[in-house]
Design an enzyme around this catalytic site. Sequence first.
Site, PDB file in Angstrom:
ATOM      1  N   GLU A  94       0.842  -1.193   0.000  1.00 53.21           N
ATOM      2  CA  GLU A  94       0.000   0.000   0.000  1.00 53.21           C
ATOM      3  C   GLU A  94       0.879   1.246   0.000  1.00 53.21           C
ATOM      4  OE1 GLU A  94      -3.436   1.833   3.011  1.00 53.21           O
ATOM      5  OE2 GLU A  94      -2.080   0.231   3.684  1.00 53.21           O
ATOM      6  N   LEU A  96       1.218   4.878   1.151  1.00 54.36           N
ATOM      7  CA  LEU A  96       0.654   5.800   2.133  1.00 54.36           C
ATOM      8  C   LEU A  96       1.365   7.143   2.051  1.00 54.36           C
ATOM      9  CD1 LEU A  96       0.440   3.436   5.246  1.00 54.36           C
ATOM     10  CD2 LEU A  96      -1.463   4.205   3.817  1.00 54.36           C
ATOM     11  N   ASP A 195      13.126  -3.447  14.192  1.00 53.10           N
ATOM     12  CA  ASP A 195      14.104  -2.508  13.620  1.00 53.10           C
ATOM     13  C   ASP A 195      13.548  -1.092  13.746  1.00 53.10           C
ATOM     14  OD1 ASP A 195      16.372  -1.577  12.372  1.00 53.10           O
ATOM     15  OD2 ASP A 195      15.779  -2.166  10.350  1.00 53.10           O
TER      16      ASP A 195
END
Length: 291
Positions: A94, A96, A195
């Site tokens: 996706e 964004l 991370d």
Amino acid sequence: MTRWDLIAEHIGAATGESFQIQRQRPVGGGCINRAAVVEDGGRAFFVKLNAPERLDMFEAESEGLAALAAARAIRVPEPVCVGLAGDESFLVMERLDLGGRLDGERAGHQLAALHRVTAERFGWHRDNTIGSTPQLNAPHPDWVAFWRDRRLGPQLALAAANGHRGRLQSDGERLLSRLDTLVGHAPPPSLLHGDLWGGNIGATPEGEPVIFDPAVYHGDREADLAMTELFGGFSSRFQAAYREAWPLDPAYAVRRILYNLYHVLNHLNLFGGGYLQQSQSMIERLLAETA
């Protein structure tokens, strides 16, 4: 067919709606991958690209994003598809808009909620990567053993293979033998981003926090929180909100060094000797705690 035609076919198959790329523009993809945004006039997707042998890395990242999304605690980009196109591997997710201002308080509460999602054992169902370094995740019931055998031990061994021997290795071995004392608690196996530095969190225009580029596993929640303090980028409001949602005990101050040592050793292995002194200094500070 071109690489982009193949990727468009994968997107169409994954979404159930035909996708024809009308515009493709390169964007920042970090220091490991190339990246682009592809558009068909109505929809847009974010695409990561790398060498074909990196397909496993992208498959693990896709599964990690799906695991974080399933927790319904903090938003992540939805993974769409992963595969090979010509001489490159790819991951589509996706797209964004992350140009918003991060709500640190909301992010702190949501990270704590993510960490409330737990498993029976530490690790994950598959290995993945931390940066481009293999990250071993074979499940283990004991956190100290997991951190020794799946995290610090492999990084020290890789450092030796890269020519960093001598005191780093001798002090590192002493440290590994003292982990029980340094960890000093029995945390639940929390779902971790893995991370979580400042470059891997952003916000939508509405301020909704979004985390990405994960190295997912189940571990001590403090390992995630420690990394938010390693390179900066997280506000005092974020830190206070996390502690409000799930307080920390005073021993976290030492464990923070222990958990961040993993990432500093990884930077030594990825980027070279500029991180050697920092690694050695962290090991010395930890050994002093057990003297």
